[in-house]
Motif scaffolding. Structure first.
Motif, PDB file in Angstrom:
ATOM      1  N   ALA A  16       0.833  -1.202   0.000  1.00 52.53           N
ATOM      2  CA  ALA A  16       0.000   0.000   0.000  1.00 52.53           C
ATOM      3  C   ALA A  16       0.870   1.256   0.000  1.00 52.53           C
ATOM      4  O   ALA A  16       0.525   2.260  -0.630  1.00 52.53           O
ATOM      5  N   ILE A  17       1.999   1.217   0.704  1.00 53.92           N
ATOM      6  CA  ILE A  17       2.922   2.353   0.705  1.00 53.92           C
ATOM      7  C   ILE A  17       3.477   2.574  -0.694  1.00 53.92           C
ATOM      8  O   ILE A  17       3.583   3.716  -1.165  1.00 53.92           O
ATOM      9  N   GLU A  18       3.827   1.513  -1.370  1.00 53.64           N
ATOM     10  CA  GLU A  18       4.379   1.646  -2.727  1.00 53.64           C
ATOM     11  C   GLU A  18       3.369   2.293  -3.663  1.00 53.64           C
ATOM     12  O   GLU A  18       3.719   3.139  -4.491  1.00 53.64           O
ATOM     13  N   ARG A  19       2.092   1.914  -3.532  1.00 52.83           N
ATOM     14  CA  ARG A  19       1.059   2.523  -4.381  1.00 52.83           C
ATOM     15  C   ARG A  19       0.894   4.008  -4.050  1.00 52.83           C
ATOM     16  O   ARG A  19       0.802   4.849  -4.952  1.00 52.83           O
ATOM     17  N   ALA A  20       0.846   4.334  -2.769  1.00 48.78           N
ATOM     18  CA  ALA A  20       0.678   5.729  -2.367  1.00 48.78           C
ATOM     19  C   ALA A  20       1.895   6.563  -2.757  1.00 48.78           C
ATOM     20  O   ALA A  20       1.754   7.730  -3.148  1.00 48.78           O
ATOM     21  N   LYS A  21       3.080   5.996  -2.664  1.00 43.34           N
ATOM     22  CA  LYS A  21       4.301   6.695  -3.079  1.00 43.34           C
ATOM     23  C   LYS A  21       4.213   7.134  -4.531  1.00 43.34           C
ATOM     24  O   LYS A  21       4.552   8.278  -4.886  1.00 43.34           O
ATOM     25  N   ALA A  22       3.728   6.252  -5.397  1.00 40.84           N
ATOM     26  CA  ALA A  22       3.581   6.590  -6.810  1.00 40.84           C
ATOM     27  C   ALA A  22       2.509   7.654  -7.007  1.00 40.84           C
ATOM     28  O   ALA A  22       2.688   8.603  -7.789  1.00 40.84           O
ATOM     29  N   ARG A  23       1.388   7.535  -6.303  1.00 41.15           N
ATOM     30  CA  ARG A  23       0.298   8.508  -6.449  1.00 41.15           C
ATOM     31  C   ARG A  23       0.733   9.909  -6.046  1.00 41.15           C
ATOM     32  O   ARG A  23       0.311  10.903  -6.658  1.00 41.15           O
ATOM     33  N   LEU A  24       1.571   9.999  -5.012  1.00 42.55           N
ATOM     34  CA  LEU A  24       1.952  11.296  -4.462  1.00 42.55           C
ATOM     35  C   LEU A  24       3.253  11.843  -5.052  1.00 42.55           C
ATOM     36  O   LEU A  24       3.667  12.949  -4.692  1.00 42.55           O
ATOM     37  N   GLY A  25       3.894  11.097  -5.936  1.00 38.32           N
ATOM     38  CA  GLY A  25       5.115  11.572  -6.566  1.00 38.32           C
ATOM     39  C   GLY A  25       6.261  11.772  -5.589  1.00 38.32           C
ATOM     40  O   GLY A  25       6.999  12.757  -5.677  1.00 38.32           O
ATOM     41  N   LEU A  26       6.431  10.827  -4.675  1.00 34.81           N
ATOM     42  CA  LEU A  26       7.435  10.969  -3.628  1.00 34.81           C
ATOM     43  C   LEU A  26       8.799  10.460  -4.076  1.00 34.81           C
ATOM     44  O   LEU A  26       8.916   9.652  -4.996  1.00 34.81           O
ATOM     45  N   GLY A  27       9.826  10.917  -3.372  1.00 34.64           N
ATOM     46  CA  GLY A  27      11.160  10.377  -3.536  1.00 34.64           C
ATOM     47  C   GLY A  27      11.316   9.122  -2.693  1.00 34.64           C
ATOM     48  O   GLY A  27      10.326   8.465  -2.343  1.00 34.64           O
ATOM     49  N   PRO A  28      12.559   8.783  -2.329  1.00 37.13           N
ATOM     50  CA  PRO A  28      12.762   7.558  -1.545  1.00 37.13           C
ATOM     51  C   PRO A  28      11.956   7.549  -0.251  1.00 37.13           C
ATOM     52  O   PRO A  28      11.800   8.569   0.418  1.00 37.13           O
ATOM     53  N   VAL A  29      11.447   6.360   0.086  1.00 32.20           N
ATOM     54  CA  VAL A  29      10.758   6.126   1.349  1.00 32.20           C
ATOM     55  C   VAL A  29      11.557   5.068   2.098  1.00 32.20           C
ATOM     56  O   VAL A  29      11.823   3.988   1.562  1.00 32.20           O
ATOM     57  N   ARG A  30      11.933   5.366   3.328  1.00 29.14           N
ATOM     58  CA  ARG A  30      12.752   4.452   4.126  1.00 29.14           C
ATOM     59  C   ARG A  30      11.930   3.970   5.319  1.00 29.14           C
ATOM     60  O   ARG A  30      11.472   4.771   6.126  1.00 29.14           O
ATOM     61  N   LEU A  31      11.775   2.661   5.405  1.00 29.38           N
ATOM     62  CA  LEU A  31      10.952   2.026   6.439  1.00 29.38           C
ATOM     63  C   LEU A  31      11.857   1.275   7.405  1.00 29.38           C
ATOM     64  O   LEU A  31      12.717   0.497   6.974  1.00 29.38           O
ATOM     65  N   VAL A  32      11.667   1.484   8.693  1.00 28.58           N
ATOM     66  CA  VAL A  32      12.410   0.743   9.722  1.00 28.58           C
ATOM     67  C   VAL A  32      11.416  -0.108  10.498  1.00 28.58           C
ATOM     68  O   VAL A  32      10.448   0.419  11.058  1.00 28.58           O
ATOM     69  N   ASP A  33      11.640  -1.427  10.519  1.00 31.66           N
ATOM     70  CA  ASP A  33      10.712  -2.306  11.212  1.00 31.66           C
ATOM     71  C   ASP A  33      11.075  -2.438  12.690  1.00 31.66           C
ATOM     72  O   ASP A  33      12.039  -1.830  13.175  1.00 31.66           O
ATOM     73  N   ALA A  34      10.306  -3.234  13.411  1.00 32.07           N
ATOM     74  CA  ALA A  34      10.489  -3.350  14.860  1.00 32.07           C
ATOM     75  C   ALA A  34      11.821  -3.974  15.235  1.00 32.07           C
ATOM     76  O   ALA A  34      12.313  -3.771  16.359  1.00 32.07           O
ATOM     77  N   GLU A  35      12.432  -4.723  14.326  1.00 29.46           N
ATOM     78  CA  GLU A  35      13.725  -5.339  14.586  1.00 29.46           C
ATOM     79  C   GLU A  35      14.894  -4.454  14.166  1.00 29.46           C
ATOM     80  O   GLU A  35      16.051  -4.857  14.277  1.00 29.46           O
ATOM     81  N   GLY A  36      14.600  -3.265  13.649  1.00 30.09           N
ATOM     82  CA  GLY A  36      15.667  -2.354  13.226  1.00 30.09           C
ATOM     83  C   GLY A  36      16.086  -2.541  11.783  1.00 30.09           C
ATOM     84  O   GLY A  36      17.064  -1.923  11.340  1.00 30.09           O
ATOM     85  N   GLY A  37      15.375  -3.387  11.029  1.00 27.29           N
ATOM     86  CA  GLY A  37      15.699  -3.576   9.624  1.00 27.29           C
ATOM     87  C   GLY A  37      15.260  -2.379   8.792  1.00 27.29           C
ATOM     88  O   GLY A  37      14.165  -1.837   8.996  1.00 27.29           O
ATOM     89  N   LEU A  38      16.101  -1.959   7.875  1.00 31.72           N
ATOM     90  CA  LEU A  38      15.834  -0.783   7.032  1.00 31.72           C
ATOM     91  C   LEU A  38      15.547  -1.232   5.607  1.00 31.72           C
ATOM     92  O   LEU A  38      16.330  -1.966   4.995  1.00 31.72           O
TER      93      LEU A  38
END
Length: 286
Positions: free
Chosen positions: A261-283
């Protein structure tokens, strides 16, 4: 409820380029630390006065902690439409739609109940239920918080003020970051995992980080809430965009969303890189 201030993006990281002397102004705006880093000189008192006056005008629109246009709207269900309030609500509605409703400032009644230690009732109305014409009207029982977008708006406004005054090579931080005229290196920090690396914020771009752990209710729940009771799916989300306002709103909504869903919204909004950090610290970078 005690606020913990995490510096998710470390503005003190080394500036791009070498040998550039920089002066820094520091203050507070919209309940958060604020600062401006200017290469090649300091901001004169007259410019600082203009910045403080602009921040005061923004507080008078969006603050929830002092009388403002927003507190009047929440108290009465109706308010005049100032240019600032219209601009932010228009952007909020766009991001609301692009995130399939995950970004929704109408969670304010839920937020207020949790802050007071009460069990919140289910939301009856969503952001798209507000009516915007010559004035703004909320549905019965509806209230808004614009904390997930107003800092970005303030960052953009101060960047525009400095640009119109002829300033270049500035890093503006009014809760979110914008680079004016030059490139800057920033360190990405997660509240749980710590500093994860650095990015280069290019001139004319902005970046925002949202992290549920930056503020918690007395029961330990993070402060970023979903309109349907969604719990945060990420420890932090960092978004680059053309404006700090869009980066701010998108990062807030993305905290509650699955990766597809983030990937779809990123395209709709014309965003640059999106960096996600999960609960284990994975980027993960999208």
């Amino acid at each position: 409820m005690k606020r913990r201030r995490f510096l998710q993006i470390v503005g003190a990281a080394a500036l791009c380029g070498t040998g550039a002397r920089a002066a820094t102004w520091q203050g507070r705006a919209l309940g958060a630390e604020a600062g401006i880093t200017l290469r090649g000189g300091a901001l004169p008192k007259e410019t600082l006065a203009h910045i403080r006056a602009e921040l005061a005008r923004i507080e008078a629109v969006f603050s929830l902690h002092q009388p403002s246009e927003l507190t009047q709207l929440n108290a009465t269900g109706r308010a005049a439409v100032s240019p600032a309030l219209r601009a932010v609500l228009d952007e909020a509605l766009m991001v609301h739609e692009a995130t399939d409703g995950a970004f929704d400032p109408s969670v304010q009644p839920v937020w207020a109940a949790l802050a007071a230690g009460r069990a919140p009732a289910a939301l009856r109305h969503r952001l798209h239920d507000i009516k915007i014409g010559h004035d703004i009207r909320l549905a019965a029982g509806q209230a808004l918080t614009l904390n997930g977008i107003a800092q970005g708006y303030a960052t953009d406004r101060i960047a525009a003020l400095l640009a119109s005054a002829g300033y270049r090579d500035c890093l503006i931080n009014i809760g979110e970051f914008a680079a004016l005229g030059g490139d800057f290196r920033l360190g990405i920090e997660d509240p749980e995992a710590g500093i994860l690396g650095q990015i280069t914020l290019r001139a004319g771009r902005a970046v925002a980080t949202s992290a549920p752990g930056a503020l918690r209710f007395t029961d330990g729940q993070g402060h970023i809430l979903g309109p349907d009771g969604q719990r945060p799916r990420w420890s932090s989300v960092t978004v680059e965009a053309r404006t700090a306002m869009r980066a701010d709103a998108a990062s807030t909504g993305f905290v509650l969303m699955e990766r597809p869903a983030i990937e779809r919204a990123k395209a709709r909004l014309g965003l640059g890189p999106v960096r996600l950090v999960d609960a284990e610290g994975g980027l993960v970078t999208l």
